[in-house]
Design an enzyme around this catalytic site. Structure first.
Site, mmCIF file in Angstrom:
data_model
loop_
_atom_site.group_PDB
_atom_site.id
_atom_site.type_symbol
_atom_site.label_atom_id
_atom_site.label_comp_id
_atom_site.label_asym_id
_atom_site.label_seq_id
_atom_site.Cartn_x
_atom_site.Cartn_y
_atom_site.Cartn_z
ATOM 1 N N GLY A 188 0.825 -1.204 0.000
ATOM 2 C CA GLY A 188 0.000 0.000 0.000
ATOM 3 C C GLY A 188 0.858 1.251 0.000
ATOM 4 N N ASN A 189 0.384 2.305 0.657
ATOM 5 C CA ASN A 189 1.150 3.560 0.636
ATOM 6 C C ASN A 189 1.993 3.746 1.901
ATOM 7 O OD1 ASN A 189 -0.404 5.052 2.703
ATOM 8 N ND2 ASN A 189 -2.059 4.969 1.209
ATOM 9 N N VAL A 192 0.222 4.723 5.448
ATOM 10 C CA VAL A 192 -0.339 3.579 6.183
ATOM 11 C C VAL A 192 0.794 2.632 6.595
ATOM 12 C CG1 VAL A 192 -1.962 1.634 6.094
ATOM 13 C CG2 VAL A 192 -2.567 3.806 5.005
ATOM 14 N N GLY A 193 1.813 2.532 5.748
ATOM 15 C CA GLY A 193 2.973 1.690 6.045
ATOM 16 C C GLY A 193 3.588 2.024 7.393
ATOM 17 N N GLU A 210 5.601 -3.219 1.089
ATOM 18 C CA GLU A 210 5.665 -3.007 -0.359
ATOM 19 C C GLU A 210 4.939 -1.693 -0.637
ATOM 20 O OE1 GLU A 210 7.120 -4.749 -2.761
ATOM 21 O OE2 GLU A 210 7.894 -6.334 -1.471
ATOM 22 N N CYS A 244 1.895 0.477 -8.775
ATOM 23 C CA CYS A 244 2.936 1.016 -7.886
ATOM 24 C C CYS A 244 4.261 1.230 -8.604
ATOM 25 C CB CYS A 244 3.122 0.118 -6.665
ATOM 26 S SG CYS A 244 3.485 -1.579 -7.098
#
Length: 455
Positions: A188-189, A192-193, A210, A244
């Site tokens: 994800g982004n 949020v990571g 990732e 991505c």
């Protein structure tokens, strides 16, 4: 006890029975997963069509074919991957057995993403099963129909206690992250990571992130511009730019900007017709929130190609922005949509400096006929992966680790890298209870004579 807590406890209990560890079990589950992809092709494609307007052929090309390839590879190589790996010995351990033994970590949490909801959710699951783990699968709630297919159909094919599918939104994911796992795998982004990493830190749980970022694309003025632009057009507008590793922006010299625009325009027309809105191979933006976010990015730039949009259907035409400045809105965050900004630079040195001023990207693209230019960019920059004279295809090579560096993520997967990433590589040394004389030098009293005995 919450639904999420119950799923994790059941998975932990199932893992502790030891049934996920035997090679036969892992291979059987992987083959069942493969059967699921083949038998449920129709349901998978229909759900993705509803979520992202992907065509059936597009779904196979970008989602399921790669997964089937990964399963075939894992099944074929698994006996080799799980086997003890002998290592070089030193003088003091010459007669001992010394090796690395991969072992399962335990219960893995996989948090999928919505842009390629099968590829990025099931691929880590293949690694988790191959490595002998239990895994809780959390598909993205943004792809409503796909999450439903996963939740309804996957448990009919693979062990539903060891590999439960847990659906839901932010609060369900937060509840999952409060549980203790042995590894968390998030796609994800980076915003949020950071939250995932913070939650995992409370249990000292290792993570794979990732993420993404602004993946640059440098086009050398001496390259075959029509071919370069066709490949960039494909890489950018596949899945409506929601990839991505899509080329985020182009860097080129001012002298070729006009030709680059002309060739991209030709390729857009060749791929998606005069009217991409009616073309079955052109996708849609996932939702209106993202539609508004992407459209706002065009406000302070010049639209050279495209620019049409329709909020009611989340349609944004393949769009190219020219004469873009460093401080333009479109350059402040990852685009994740069908906008392609072109920034001009004086040459490869300025391009490298520009790239190095930003966060380390997930992918970096160079189009040049000159090996020296390619090697220079590779040597003087850093990115998750690098690809010369094409886009995206490094993702399909199982023998390459796929993952980010710095802000674009940590840890990698695909092929054996998935297996190793989700295993503990345990160092093992087995001695015999004899030849004690050799050990004399290590026992007190310590003397100079003993110390230099081996030198």
């Amino acid at each position: 006890m919450s639904r999420e807590q119950k799923a994790v406890e059941r998975a932990r209990k199932a893992f502790l029975t030891g049934r996920s560890k035997p090679l036969e079990h892992r291979i059987r589950q992987l083959k069942n997963l493969q059967r699921f992809l083949l038998e449920r092709e129709k349901e998978i494609a229909e759900a993705i069509k509803k979520d992202l307007n992907k065509s059936e052929a597009g779904t196979q090309l970008y989602e399921t074919l790669g997964l089937e390839g990964e399963i075939v590879l894992a099944v074929k190589k698994l006996a080799e991957w799980v086997a003890p790996r002998p290592v070089e010995k030193n003088l003091l351990t010459i007669s001992d057995t010394v090796y690395i033994q991969p072992e399962p970590l335990g219960v893995v949490l996989i948090i999928g993403a919505w842009n390629y909801p099968w590829a990025v959710t099931i691929q880590p699951l293949i690694g988790a099963i191959a490595a002998g783990n239990a895994a809780v699968v959390k598909p993205s709630e943004v792809c409503v129909h796909t999450a439903k297919v996963m939740e309804d159909l996957l448990p009919a094919y693979i062990d539903k206690e060891l590999y439960p599918v847990v659906t839901g939104g932010v609060s369900e994911t937060q509840e999952l992250l409060r549980q203790r796992f042995d590894h968390v795998f998030y796609t994800g982004n980076s915003m949020v990571g950071k939250l995932v990493m913070e939650a995992a830190a409370k249990h000292l749980t290792p993570i794979t992130l990732e993420l993404g970022g602004k993946s640059p694309c440098y086009i050398d003025k001496n390259c075959d511009i029509p071919i370069a632009c066709r490949r960039v057009t494909w890489g950018k507008y596949s899945n409506c730019g929601q990839t991505c590793i899509a080329p985020d922006y182009i860097l080129c010299e001012p002298s070729i900007q006009g030709r680059v625009l002309e060739e991209i325009k030709k390729s857009i027309k060749a791929f998606y017709t005069e009217d991409p809105k009616t073309c079955p191979d052109y996708g849609r933006i996932i939702n209106q929130r993202h539609f508004k976010r992407i459209m706002a990015m065009t406000e302070d730039s010049t639209i050279a190609i495209g620019g049409d949009s329709d909020e009611s259907t989340c349609y944004i035409a393949p769009t190219v922005l020219k004469d873009v400045q460093v401080n333009s809105k479109v350059m402040q965050e990852e685009i994740f949509g069908p906008l392609l900004p072109i920034l001009t630079v004086s040459g490869v040195d300025e391009a490298i400096n520009f790239i190095n001023k930003g966060e380390k990207p997930l992918a970096l693209y160079i189009f040049s006929p000159d090996d020296k230019v390619i090697k220079k960019v590779i040597a003087e920059t850093s990115s998750g992966g690098v690809l010369a004279n094409d886009c995206l295809v490094h993702y399909s090579v199982s023998a390459l680790p796929f993952g980010g560096v710095g802000n674009s993520g940590m840890g990698s997967y695909h092929g054996k890298f998935s297996f190793d990433n989700l295993s503990h590589l345990r160092g093992c040394l087995i001695k015999q209870l004899k030849m004690e004389g050799v050990n004399d030098m290590r026992y007190p009293p310590h003397t100079a004579k003993k110390l230099f005995w081996h030198s």
